[in-house]
Design an enzyme around this catalytic site. Structure first.
Site, PDB file in Angstrom:
ATOM      1  N   LYS A 288       0.842  -1.189   0.000  1.00 37.10           N
ATOM      2  CA  LYS A 288       0.000   0.000   0.000  1.00 37.10           C
ATOM      3  C   LYS A 288       0.882   1.246   0.000  1.00 37.10           C
ATOM      4  CE  LYS A 288      -4.648   0.120   1.835  1.00 37.10           C
ATOM      5  NZ  LYS A 288      -5.504   0.302   3.005  1.00 37.10           N
ATOM      6  N   GLU A 374     -20.281  -6.186   8.621  1.00 39.71           N
ATOM      7  CA  GLU A 374     -21.278  -5.422   9.369  1.00 39.71           C
ATOM      8  C   GLU A 374     -22.401  -6.301   9.928  1.00 39.71           C
ATOM      9  OE1 GLU A 374     -19.081  -2.629   6.774  1.00 39.71           O
ATOM     10  OE2 GLU A 374     -20.088  -4.548   6.404  1.00 39.71           O
ATOM     11  N   ARG A 402     -26.001  -2.704   5.044  1.00 41.36           N
ATOM     12  CA  ARG A 402     -25.676  -4.107   4.793  1.00 41.36           C
ATOM     13  C   ARG A 402     -26.156  -5.011   5.924  1.00 41.36           C
ATOM     14  NH1 ARG A 402     -19.774  -4.205   1.965  1.00 41.36           N
ATOM     15  NH2 ARG A 402     -20.843  -5.788   0.767  1.00 41.36           N
TER      16      ARG A 402
END
Length: 634
Positions: A288, A374, A402
């Site tokens: 990253k 979630e 969600r």
């Protein structure tokens, strides 16, 4: 500083589509990667955006477009955080400077923006499911194109991704999953031996031999066939680490270096030309923030960024010094937890974004980050509540969508005192339609047992969190926006609120404006505009509670006013809709002029949040016009 800054070559200016890219010799691809990193860093430093993840997949994205025939071959990016290189290579370079700006490019993949975006994104863990569907659609329509999806290792923590992988292995359709492992959380060391094995395993010769062996095994007794397959799977697992994916039915290749064209190009080419009709997973390891030292050193900090100075990596200071709602939530919850050892905090891979990083540092044993899951976060909190713990679940509004079934079935139906702290409510600005938190009121208000609050400022948020702490017989939710808003001075000794009671801020006449949430300041400004223009001052009310709302206060307002205007930062179906329905059934709407100002029935694209409220008709000017229009009617 940008790594190797002197090596900028301007090759990017020659690339108007992947067709141009494929004309370059492979030896030029590292120079192109450097150009792309320059462009991304320069633009994102001015617009903000997802920096670290996009810098990490530059070589991988170039290689995918170099090897595959996009857009005929479908290339799907999970979440879309990493799609900036993809946009630059697919005819959008000239518009890239307006990334995430009004009228400019979306920060995510978007079907209406380009034929090269076969599937829109914004939320995580959808790419494999979409790819399985596209592969099935391709087979049903008799086409032969490739379907490729790129998914990060973080997104693999979501159940939906594994549901899709399981289905992919079961249906056994030809498709390619690129697992972008940028945290080294799955990969074993990537070296020459690993690279050599990956090339062998992805080669046409090996895969043809494997296919021949599989065909021959069909003639063997069933127990011998099963044993042979197990031996092959476990042998591969010992040297590559892909046993999990092989068990799910995917052919595993990797791990490989995602920044090496010498590895990416031949392996992707092998997979593209593979004779075997089965799902293939290529495990790619990337870094990253690759190529920009500050982002490499602090990948979490530079994942999603605001404007920053390219030379120093320092973020541009914000002019508003007020604490944000997120910071207020963080400080208040930490303070509450110091006094109440039963308080626990839960997030779904967003400890920094939700402000729970401070809580995790001080009360680590009571902090739970469940990953991008979630649904699990909500039911996990329900389990905690069953045991007498006071769970505070901090999620972005758009991500709470969600877990709607879990909120309804696992929490509200059982009347468990789970506390939902819903960040990024209302419009969120430049992240655009995928991230607006405008549906939570319409989602939560119809659910029995649910208590729903919305603060008008940070001090009100403090009070509501204390109120939630004391609610032990119902689930509760508080929703608050991104940023600082119009802050009042925070108090040290705030008291909980009486559940279901609003407050009158200004006593006026003719029209009462009932605000829920942070549009209160706009409502007060609208009242000032009306007073200056029409020589009367409307009443302004802060509802505080969407559910239960203050029925006594509404009755009083009806008696004293000719009209009521409800204002909220959500779509139709929430607070105002619920109150007006109740008024109708109670016979209170007869002879009273009613208006409900909500977010319009469209997906509002990226712009500043202030501009989005203006476009939605939720700014002071439009609210004042509505007040005046009903005040003048008999």
């Amino acid at each position: 500083m940008i790594d190797n800054e002197s090596e900028y070559s301007d090759l990017l200016s020659q690339i108007n589509s992947p067709v141009d890219l494929r004309q370059l010799p492979i030896c030029d691809l590292p120079k192109l990667a450097q150009d792309i990193r320059h462009k991304i860093i320069d633009v994102v430093s001015k617009t903000g955006g997802h920096l670290g993840s996009s810098l990490g997949v530059v070589e991988l994205t170039i290689a995918l477009h170099y090897v595959f025939n996009t857009p005929d071959d479908k290339l799907i990016f999970d979440v879309g955080h990493q799609c900036y290189t993809h946009k630059l290579l697919t005819g959008r370079r000239d518009r890239f400077d307006k990334l995430r700006q009004e009228g400019g490019l979306s920060g995510f993949t978007k079907r209406s923006e380009s034929d090269f975006d076969p599937f829109g994104a914004g939320h995580s863990s959808t790419s494999v499911s979409a790819a399985v569907g596209m592969a099935a659609g391709r087979d049903l329509t008799g086409r032969k194109n490739n379907v490729i999806c790129v998914i990060g290792d973080g997104s693999m923590s979501a159940g939906m991704a594994f549901e899709a992988l399981n289905n992919a292995g079961d249906t056994n359709r030809r498709m390619i999953v690129i697992l972008n492992d940028n945290d080294m959380s799955i990969a074993q060391p990537v070296g020459a031996l690993s690279h050599h094995l990956s090339q062998i395993l992805s080669s046409k010769k090996y895969m043809s031999l494997r296919q021949t062996a599989l065909e021959m095994s069909e003639r063997l007794p069933q127990f011998v066939k099963k044993m042979a397959l197990k031996v092959e799977h476990h042998a591969k697992g010992l040297v590559t680490g892909g046993t999990l994916f092989e068990e799910l039915g995917l052919y595993y290749v990797g791990p490989i270096d995602g920044h090496s064209f010498d590895q990416l190009i031949p392996i992707l080419t092998n997979v593209r030309d593979a004779p075997e009709e089965c799902p293939i997973l290529i495990h790619v390891v990337t870094q990253k923030g690759k190529g920009y030292a500050p982002a490499e050193q602090k990948p979490s900090k530079y994942h999603g960024v605001s404007k920053f100075d390219v030379t120093t990596g320092e973020f541009v200071p914000k002019t508003n010094k007020n604490p944000t709602f997120t910071q207020t939530f963080s400080d208040t919850l930490v303070s509450m937890a110091a006094q109440d050892s039963t308080i626990a905090a839960i997030t779904a891979a967003m400890p920094s974004g939700t402000g729970l990083d401070a809580f995790s540092q001080m009360y680590n044993s009571r902090f739970f980050d469940v990953g991008i899951a979630e649904q699990h976060a909500v039911t996990f909190a329900a389990g905690l509540a069953c045991e007498g713990v006071k769970p505070f679940v901090a999620l972005y509004s758009s991500f709470l969508q969600r877990a709607y079934d879990q909120v309804l079935h696992d929490v509200a139906l059982q009347n468990l005192p789970v506390r939902f702290c819903i960040d990024r409510a209302g419009f969120v600005g430049d992240d655009g339609a995928t991230h607006h938190g405008v549906f939570d009121l319409a989602m939560l208000c119809p659910i029995p047992n649910m208590i729903v609050m919305a603060p008008s400022d940070q001090q009100e948020l403090q009070k509501m969190l204390l109120t939630m702490q004391e609610i032990n017989d119902h689930p509760s939710a508080v929703r608050y926006p991104r940023g600082s808003g119009e802050c009042v001075e925070l108090a040290n000794n705030v008291e909980p609120l009486e559940v279901g009671k609003g407050r009158v801020l200004r006593e006026g006449k003719k029209v009462a404006v009932v605000s829920l949430g942070t549009r209160l300041k706009a409502c007060l400004d609208a009242a000032d505009l009306v007073k200056n223009h029409k020589n009367f001052e409307p009443t302004v009310v802060d509802a505080r509670f969407a559910k239960p709302f203050d029925k006594d206060l509404i009755r009083q307002l009806v008696k004293k006013h000719d009209g009521l205007v409800f204002v909220e930062e959500g779509v139709t179906g929430g607070f105002g809709t619920m109150v007006m329905n109740w008024m109708t059934n109670e016979g209170l709407s007869d002879g009273v002029k009613l208006r409900c100002l909500t977010v319009p029935d469209v997906f509002v694209e990226q712009a500043t949040a202030e501009r989005q409220y203006e476009l939605a008709g939720l700014d002071a000017k439009h609210i004042s016009q509505v007040i005046e229009s009903i005040a003048g009617k008999k």
